[in-house]
Design a protein around this motif. Structure first.
Motif, PDB file in Angstrom:
ATOM      1  N   ASN A 279       0.821  -1.205   0.000  1.00 54.48           N
ATOM      2  CA  ASN A 279       0.000   0.000   0.000  1.00 54.48           C
ATOM      3  C   ASN A 279       0.859   1.260   0.000  1.00 54.48           C
ATOM      4  O   ASN A 279       0.509   2.268  -0.617  1.00 54.48           O
ATOM      5  N   ALA A 280       2.001   1.196   0.663  1.00 55.66           N
ATOM      6  CA  ALA A 280       2.918   2.334   0.642  1.00 55.66           C
ATOM      7  C   ALA A 280       3.444   2.570  -0.771  1.00 55.66           C
ATOM      8  O   ALA A 280       3.647   3.721  -1.182  1.00 55.66           O
ATOM      9  N   LYS A 281       3.644   1.497  -1.522  1.00 57.91           N
ATOM     10  CA  LYS A 281       4.100   1.644  -2.907  1.00 57.91           C
ATOM     11  C   LYS A 281       3.049   2.370  -3.746  1.00 57.91           C
ATOM     12  O   LYS A 281       3.391   3.102  -4.677  1.00 57.91           O
ATOM     13  N   LYS A 296       2.089   3.982   6.371  1.00 58.80           N
ATOM     14  CA  LYS A 296       2.763   5.286   6.385  1.00 58.80           C
ATOM     15  C   LYS A 296       4.248   5.183   6.702  1.00 58.80           C
ATOM     16  O   LYS A 296       5.060   5.973   6.213  1.00 58.80           O
ATOM     17  N   GLU A 297       4.616   4.216   7.527  1.00 59.21           N
ATOM     18  CA  GLU A 297       6.039   4.091   7.867  1.00 59.21           C
ATOM     19  C   GLU A 297       6.874   3.658   6.667  1.00 59.21           C
ATOM     20  O   GLU A 297       8.101   3.824   6.661  1.00 59.21           O
ATOM     21  N   GLU A 301       9.810   9.546   2.928  1.00 56.89           N
ATOM     22  CA  GLU A 301       9.801  10.640   3.912  1.00 56.89           C
ATOM     23  C   GLU A 301       9.307  11.943   3.301  1.00 56.89           C
ATOM     24  O   GLU A 301       8.625  12.734   3.952  1.00 56.89           O
ATOM     25  N   LYS A 302       9.608  12.161   2.032  1.00 57.00           N
ATOM     26  CA  LYS A 302       9.207  13.387   1.349  1.00 57.00           C
ATOM     27  C   LYS A 302       7.693  13.519   1.270  1.00 57.00           C
ATOM     28  O   LYS A 302       7.143  14.627   1.317  1.00 57.00           O
ATOM     29  N   LEU A 303       7.009  12.390   1.141  1.00 52.47           N
ATOM     30  CA  LEU A 303       5.563  12.413   0.970  1.00 52.47           C
ATOM     31  C   LEU A 303       4.801  12.246   2.280  1.00 52.47           C
ATOM     32  O   LEU A 303       3.634  12.620   2.371  1.00 52.47           O
ATOM     33  N   ARG A 304       5.449  11.701   3.277  1.00 54.84           N
ATOM     34  CA  ARG A 304       4.760  11.270   4.497  1.00 54.84           C
ATOM     35  C   ARG A 304       3.998  12.394   5.183  1.00 54.84           C
ATOM     36  O   ARG A 304       2.886  12.190   5.675  1.00 54.84           O
ATOM     37  N   ASP A 305       4.582  13.577   5.203  1.00 56.68           N
ATOM     38  CA  ASP A 305       3.937  14.703   5.888  1.00 56.68           C
ATOM     39  C   ASP A 305       3.699  15.873   4.940  1.00 56.68           C
ATOM     40  O   ASP A 305       3.563  17.023   5.394  1.00 56.68           O
ATOM     41  N   GLU A 306       3.628  15.615   3.651  1.00 54.85           N
ATOM     42  CA  GLU A 306       3.387  16.674   2.673  1.00 54.85           C
ATOM     43  C   GLU A 306       1.962  17.210   2.838  1.00 54.85           C
ATOM     44  O   GLU A 306       0.993  16.481   2.677  1.00 54.85           O
ATOM     45  N   PRO A 307       1.814  18.509   3.174  1.00 55.64           N
ATOM     46  CA  PRO A 307       0.467  19.062   3.416  1.00 55.64           C
ATOM     47  C   PRO A 307      -0.436  19.054   2.192  1.00 55.64           C
ATOM     48  O   PRO A 307      -1.662  19.089   2.334  1.00 55.64           O
TER      49      PRO A 307
END
Length: 342
Positions: A279-281, A296-297, A301-307
């Motif tokens: 699912n992360a893929k 999410k883990e 990292e670039k997308l994980r917290d992208e607003p």
């Protein structure tokens, strides 16, 4: 001679059996463009010994029309939230066998039990995202924050609109301060009027905005969030924003159409997609939000917290989900046909 005939007959039977076996191991998917990566497809093929064939559609209405016309052979379809309800009412989907989808437990509760399929009997969340505007920050100044940029004559011929009637009409409705789900003839007429006024400025209506943004065909695009971030990989000056007037958010789903020839294989595919690493893929490829919290883990990292992918609660408070407006849909269809005909 008799022996040769017997051998030929056996050969024909074996070939026919082999072809039948191959057909039984082919999964036919009808999805949005850029929704099933080659990586996910090929990995599933290796693990399950099945071939995955993907066809694409550009709008929920295109998908609905295809299924209503009797198109058969698809095992997986990917309608957006409101269209799931339409398809359930039209007997176009089949109930899922949860025994074949144990990874259903991985789905975050916030994406379950929605109005379009309260028991998730027919649909499984795939991704979620928003509609907004992408623009080239080196050419569009000052940074826009409103839908009005798509009516600005300075950008005539340099922007695109989605080729999606509910999204385009919805953008106009939001600009006017109305709900994207209005059933008011007066409000719909006002939205149609400003879209007719806008049309001479529009370069093209295209749902695959990532392609035309990446190529530089347009500098501004009404688009879905994932398309904006995919295009930005090739065009770093691109920025994405959700207009201050508000916009739409959606959950895209995975469903099995009625009469699917390989239902059990389709359920295995759905279960595979719900593995956190897989699912992360999906998020890493589509640039849409994951509906599986444990994934999410594994998201970059670039997308994980992208607003722009995971908006704040304040931004989400200005968003609406498109819903099925029942018999009023004919009014949206008529308005869209008139807009496109001009």
């Amino acid at each position: 001679m008799l022996k040769r005939r017997v051998l030929c007959a056996l050969f024909i039977i074996l070939v026919a059996s082999g072809c039948g076996g191959a057909e039984q191991n082919q999964l036919n998917v009808f999805a949005w463009a850029n929704y099933v990566s080659d990586d996910i497809r090929s990995a599933f093929e290796r693990e399950f010994g099945a071939r995955v064939v993907v066809d694409t559609f550009a709008s929920n209405e295109d998908l609905l029309t295809k299924l209503q016309s009797g198109a058969s052979g698809y095992d997986i379809v990917m309608p957006s939230d409101f269209m799931v309800g339409v398809m359930i009412e039209g007997d176009l989907l089949t109930e899922l066998n949860r025994d074949n989808i144990p990874n259903f437990r991985n789905i975050s509760p916030q994406f379950l039990g929605k109005y379009f399929d309260p028991g998730n009997l027919y649909s499984v969340p795939y991704t979620w995202g928003t509609a907004g505007i992408a623009y080239d920050s080196s050419k569009v100044k000052p940074p826009p924050d409103s839908w009005t940029v798509l009516w600005d004559t300075r950008y005539s011929g340099s922007f695109s609109m989605l080729d999606d009637q509910r999204e385009v009409i919805g953008a106009a409705l939001k600009l006017l301060g109305y709900s994207v789900n209005t059933t008011s003839l007066e409000e719909l007429a006002a939205a149609k009027q400003i879209l007719l006024e806008q049309k001479p400025l529009v370069k093209l209506y295209r749902s695959e905005a990532d392609e035309i943004l990446s190529s530089g065909d347009v500098d501004i695009a009404h688009c879905w969030s994932g398309d904006a971030f995919r295009a930005a990989e090739n065009r770093p000056d691109l920025r994405y924003f959700i207009p201050k007037e508000g916009s739409t958010q959606f959950i895209d789903t995975v469903c099995i159409p009625a009469g699917a020839p390989h239902k059990e294989l389709a359920e295995q595919f759905i279960d595979y997609l719900l593995r956190p690493e897989v699912n992360a893929k999906i998020t890493n490829f589509t640039k849409y939000g994951t509906c599986v919290s444990a994934a999410k883990e594994y998201v970059s990292e670039k997308l994980r917290d992208e607003p722009g992918i995971y908006p704040s609660e304040e931004v989400l408070s200005r968003m609406e989900s498109l819903i099925d407006v029942k018999e009023f849909t004919v009014q949206y269809n008529r308005a869209w046909e008139e807009i496109k005909a001009q």
